[in-house]
Each structure stands twice: as structure tokens, then as C-alpha cells.
Motif scaffolding. Structure first.
Motif, PDB file in Angstrom:
ATOM      1  N   GLY A  41      73.936 -76.675  48.914  1.00 52.74           N
ATOM      2  CA  GLY A  41      75.271 -76.761  49.504  1.00 52.74           C
ATOM      3  C   GLY A  41      76.048 -75.461  49.406  1.00 52.74           C
ATOM      4  N   VAL A  42      76.058 -74.873  48.223  1.00 51.73           N
ATOM      5  CA  VAL A  42      76.806 -73.620  48.052  1.00 51.73           C
ATOM      6  C   VAL A  42      76.109 -72.485  48.807  1.00 51.73           C
ATOM      7  CG1 VAL A  42      77.777 -74.357  45.838  1.00 51.73           C
ATOM      8  CG2 VAL A  42      75.705 -72.973  45.857  1.00 51.73           C
ATOM      9  N   GLY A  43      74.774 -72.540  48.892  1.00 53.31           N
ATOM     10  CA  GLY A  43      74.047 -71.524  49.648  1.00 53.31           C
ATOM     11  C   GLY A  43      74.415 -71.547  51.121  1.00 53.31           C
ATOM     12  N   LEU A  44      74.575 -72.737  51.694  1.00 51.95           N
ATOM     13  CA  LEU A  44      75.002 -72.847  53.087  1.00 51.95           C
ATOM     14  C   LEU A  44      76.415 -72.310  53.272  1.00 51.95           C
ATOM     15  CD1 LEU A  44      73.571 -76.400  53.911  1.00 51.95           C
ATOM     16  CD2 LEU A  44      72.731 -74.194  54.760  1.00 51.95           C
ATOM     17  N   ALA A  45      77.300 -72.605  52.304  1.00 56.92           N
ATOM     18  CA  ALA A  45      78.673 -72.092  52.377  1.00 56.92           C
ATOM     19  C   ALA A  45      78.679 -70.569  52.328  1.00 56.92           C
ATOM     20  CB  ALA A  45      79.507 -72.670  51.237  1.00 56.92           C
ATOM     21  N   PHE A  46      77.882 -70.001  51.428  1.00 53.52           N
ATOM     22  CA  PHE A  46      77.796 -68.550  51.309  1.00 53.52           C
ATOM     23  C   PHE A  46      77.233 -67.915  52.586  1.00 53.52           C
ATOM     24  CE2 PHE A  46      77.267 -69.132  46.492  1.00 53.52           C
ATOM     25  CZ  PHE A  46      78.627 -69.027  46.291  1.00 53.52           C
ATOM     26  N   THR A  47      76.264 -68.580  53.210  1.00 56.01           N
ATOM     27  CA  THR A  47      75.667 -68.049  54.435  1.00 56.01           C
ATOM     28  C   THR A  47      76.714 -67.930  55.538  1.00 56.01           C
ATOM     29  OG1 THR A  47      73.526 -69.043  53.871  1.00 56.01           O
ATOM     30  CG2 THR A  47      73.866 -68.399  56.173  1.00 56.01           C
ATOM     31  N   VAL A  48      77.506 -68.989  55.713  1.00 50.54           N
ATOM     32  CA  VAL A  48      78.545 -68.975  56.748  1.00 50.54           C
ATOM     33  C   VAL A  48      79.589 -67.913  56.440  1.00 50.54           C
ATOM     34  CG1 VAL A  48      80.391 -70.313  57.835  1.00 50.54           C
ATOM     35  CG2 VAL A  48      78.197 -71.398  57.332  1.00 50.54           C
TER      36      VAL A  48
END
Length: 202
Positions: A41-48
Motif C-alpha cells: 500500500g505505501v509502495g503504491l502511494a510512493f509511486t504515485v
């Protein structure tokens, strides 16, 4: 791929984010949900967020080069000031692992599966918007004009910091004082500002 820009970005973002709320937020979320789901979840947030910062940095690179370097130097110095202030605050108060943990308690503890991923994404996306790492990423893209390298370096650093928080968060904070990490991060920002000013003068 500019490996020098990638490595510099990774090092700068890693050092700046390790004592920041990114680490704390991920650590707190990992006590509520399965750690792997939190990391996704946090990885997806960081990607965006990193993609947005890189896009803004690429747009800024179209401005006059001297102006871009001046703004980048100012942002690096501002980052150093913020980190020194945070380091002094932690030094006075004592480095509490749970300091500010209540900020992330709004996430539902019962969430599982994709709901836990979504909750982690939303918490980190909201907490990290306009964060120092985003500003540094923007500045590094504008300074080096290597958007892909900066994107990969910044995202790798953020994923590494969040992985450390999930796996060894509390143990790491017992070994390394938070204020020391803040001061090291401030030193990195001052170094980047100095290099940028030298280029500007030349």
C-alpha cells in the motif's frame, strides 16, 4: 539511465526519509495490518507521489537554468533547516518510537486484504503529500535533468525505508537515535545546496 544521479538521489532521499514520518507511519500501520500488505500500500502511494514530483521537476527544468539552480539550492537549504529543527526537537524530547503515532490511528484496525492495502495507501498518500522527499525529488530532477534516474532512485529509497520500518522498525530506532538521522539528513541537504551554488556561480 544516469547511474550517478540515481545513486545520489537514492542516498539523499534515504537519509532524509529514514527519520521522517514515512518510517513512523509505516511502522504504526505494520502493527495494525499484515506487514506485506502495508508495504504494498505505501509502495503504491510512493509511486504515485514520486511520479508527480518527477513530472513537476521536469516541467521546472524548462525554466532558465540559473533560476532552476537557485530554486533548487533554496529548497535544499530549507530542507536542511527543517531537519535541524526536527533533530533538535527530538534531542530535547528524547527519541520516542511512538512520537506522533496517534496521527495514523484513524486507519481501521479490522481491514484485511485489499482493504488493508487501500488503507495504507490512503494514510501514506495523505501524510506524505508535499513532504520533504517530494520537494527534494522535484529539485533533483530539475538540477540533473535525468527524470527516469531520479524516479528510480527516489522510489527505491522510499521502498527501502518503508521495508526497514516493516521489518526492523523498532529495533533500528533503539540502535540509532532519531536526532542523529535528522542531523545527517541536514548535512546531505547542505552538501547538495553547496554543489548547486557552486554550479550556479560557475
Amino acid at each position: 539511465m544516469d547511474l550517478a544521479a540515481l545513486a545520489l538521489t537514492f542516498g539523499a532521499i534515504f537519509v532524509v526519509e529514514l527519520p521522517d514520518k514515512t518510517f513512523l507511519a509505516t511502522l504504526v500501520l505494520a502493527t495494525r495490518y499484515r506487514p506485506l500488505l502495508v508495504w504494498i500500500g505505501v509502495g503504491l502511494a510512493f509511486t504515485v507521489q514520486t511520479a508527480i514530483a518527477v513530472g513537476l521537476g521536469q516541467a521546472a527544468s524548462l525554466l532558465p537554468q540559473d533560476l532552476v539552480r537557485g530554486i533548487a539550492a533554496a529548497l535544499f537549504l530549507a530542507g536542511a533547516v527543517v531537519l535541524v529543527r526536527e533533530g533538535r526537537r527530538h534531542l530535547r524530547a528524547g527519541s520516542e518510537v511512538d512520537d506522533g503515532a496517534d496521527e495514523y490511528d484513524a486507519a481501521p484496525a479490522s481491514a484485511v486484504g485489499w482493504r488493508a492495502v487501500l488503507a495504507s495507501f490512503l494514510v501514506l498518500f495523505a501524510a506524505e503529500w508535499g513532504d520533504l522527499s517530494q520537494l527534494l525529488t522535484l529539485s533533483l530532477v530539475a538540477r540533473y535533468e535525468a527524470p527516469l534516474s531520479v524516479f528510480v532512485g527516489a522510489l527505491a529509497a522510499l521502498l527501502t525505508v518503508s521495508a526497514l520500518a516493516v521489518i526492523v522498525g523498532r529495533s533500528l530506532l533503539r540502535i540509532v537515535a532519531v536526532h542523529v538521522l535528522h542531523f545527517v539528513g541536514a548535512g546531505v541537504c547542505v552538501l547538495l545546496a553547496t554543489l548547486t551554488v557552486v554550479e550556479l556561480v560557475r
